[in-house]
Design an enzyme around this catalytic site. Sequence first.
Site, short mmCIF file in Angstrom:
data_model
loop_
_atom_site.label_atom_id
_atom_site.label_comp_id
_atom_site.label_asym_id
_atom_site.label_seq_id
_atom_site.Cartn_x
_atom_site.Cartn_y
_atom_site.Cartn_z
N SER A 244 0.76 -1.21 -0.04
CA SER A 244 0.12 0.15 0.07
C SER A 244 0.81 1.21 -0.16
O SER A 244 2.05 1.16 0.59
CB SER A 244 -0.93 0.07 1.45
OG SER A 244 -1.41 1.35 1.61
N TYR B 50 -1.85 -0.51 10.98
CA TYR B 50 -2.24 -1.08 9.54
C TYR B 50 -1.05 -0.96 8.59
O TYR B 50 -0.36 -1.81 8.13
CB TYR B 50 -3.51 -0.57 9.04
CG TYR B 50 -3.71 -0.87 7.56
CD1 TYR B 50 -3.47 0.16 6.53
CD2 TYR B 50 -3.91 -2.19 7.14
CE1 TYR B 50 -3.27 -0.11 5.39
CE2 TYR B 50 -3.93 -2.44 5.57
CZ TYR B 50 -3.58 -1.69 4.90
OH TYR B 50 -3.77 -1.64 3.38
N LYS C 101 2.07 -3.62 6.83
CA LYS C 101 2.19 -3.67 5.47
C LYS C 101 4.02 -3.29 5.38
O LYS C 101 4.65 -4.06 4.45
CB LYS C 101 1.73 -2.35 4.56
CG LYS C 101 0.16 -2.45 4.27
CD LYS C 101 0.23 -4.08 3.96
CE LYS C 101 -1.43 -4.27 3.61
NZ LYS C 101 -1.69 -5.61 2.74
N ASN D 260 -14.97 3.87 5.54
CA ASN D 260 -14.06 4.85 6.02
C ASN D 260 -13.73 5.80 4.81
O ASN D 260 -13.40 6.67 4.92
CB ASN D 260 -12.80 3.94 6.42
CG ASN D 260 -13.23 3.12 7.88
OD1 ASN D 260 -13.58 3.59 8.74
ND2 ASN D 260 -12.95 1.82 7.67
#
Length: 339
Positions: free
Chosen positions: A124, A148, A152, A197
């Site tokens: 990401s 989060y 990654k 979101n």
Amino acid sequence: MRVLISGGAGYIGSHTAVLLAGAGHEVEIVDNLVNAKPTVLPRIEQLAGTTIPLHVLDLCDREATDALVAAGNYDAVIHFAGLKAVGESVERPLDYYDNNLNSTISLVRAMGAHGVRRLVFSSSATVYGDAAQPPLMEKLPTSATNPYGWTKVMIEQVLRDVAAADNSWRIALLRYFNPIGAHPSGDIGEDPQGIPNNLVPYIAQVAVGRREFLNVWGNDYPTADGTGERDYIHVMDLAAGHVAALEKLDEIGRPVNMWNLGTGKPASVLQVLAAFSAAVGRDLPYRVMARRPGDVPTSYADPHLAEIELDWRADRTLDQMCADTWRWQSQNPTGYPDA
Ligand code: NAD
Ligand code: WQD
């Protein structure tokens, strides 16, 4: 190739499964359905024009994952499975580290044990952190501002170390920017559970009457119209980037590869809202609110490396992204059926 798609019942995985099968690959899906419904499978199969077996299991279950890979005779894995909500990761960090790291370690162990060493991983743009100035390039250092994002960053490091220990691996770390849109049929799309979101699924729910108005999180950013700018990429272009990466891995021949999958063209919140309103055919209500903590003013990719090395380009327009999202949402006002 025989390809196992982890998280393939999810938003990006389902669109990639359709495209992969359409490109002649044999596709199977593994998913624990923590953020997906089984009713997506017949729609994927109908669009793919072939059967696509779904293995419902939690990749954190090492025995079950090993048995799946041992029996699957796979040539490659595309690894989408993971929890992905930034805000939720701040509230439940251990769930995110446990799920995202352990599912990946379990899967990669099983792959190594059974001679499957082609891996495409869903990374990401969040790994660029909030310090770097766009356009963001793959060589930039990585960091994160939430659990989060750290999963990654950490998984990328795990995969680089796996490849350093055994250079027979062929790994693609694909850094997505802001995927939006839906398959042009309107039969599959993004189906967030609870309050969305992300911007576009929220706007889509306003348009279909499930939400009263859009909250615009700040209009005092140093951008053209004061609202946040992001690099929105059509999910079908993103899926095509995965097919390209998979098919080029052997030819490129590097154990680890990083590619940005973005358009390189930022769009603001108000520009997206205007494009979506045009797709719907009426103005959509919004209210300007305070900035959302953690948001950066602008983020967009330098996509040149993927364009050159993968011979891939994200060329669908923002209008197409919004039109395809609206077709999906208007045809499926409450998303996929439960059963
Ligand atoms: P999604 O939630 O729709 O799909 C993820 C899928 O993984 C879900 O179907 C879920 O049930 C499954 N899953 C989660 N944990 C699992 C486990 N332990 N075992 C088996 N299955 C599991 O999300 P998405 O938007 O399709 O994103 C796919 C990947 O791309 C994720 O890794 C996400 O972090 C990454 N990504 C997404 C975005 C985005 O904006 N959507 C941006 C950048 C990166
Ligand atoms: C986009 C813009 C908001 C909602 C997130 C994750 C990232 C990645 C992609 C997983 C921003 C504004 C949003 C709303 C708004 N996911 N906005 N009202 O934050 O760029 O990226 O999704 O990897 O990790 O951080 O996407 O869609 O949440 O926000 O004004 O109701 O829309 O402020 O400028 P973001 P987003």
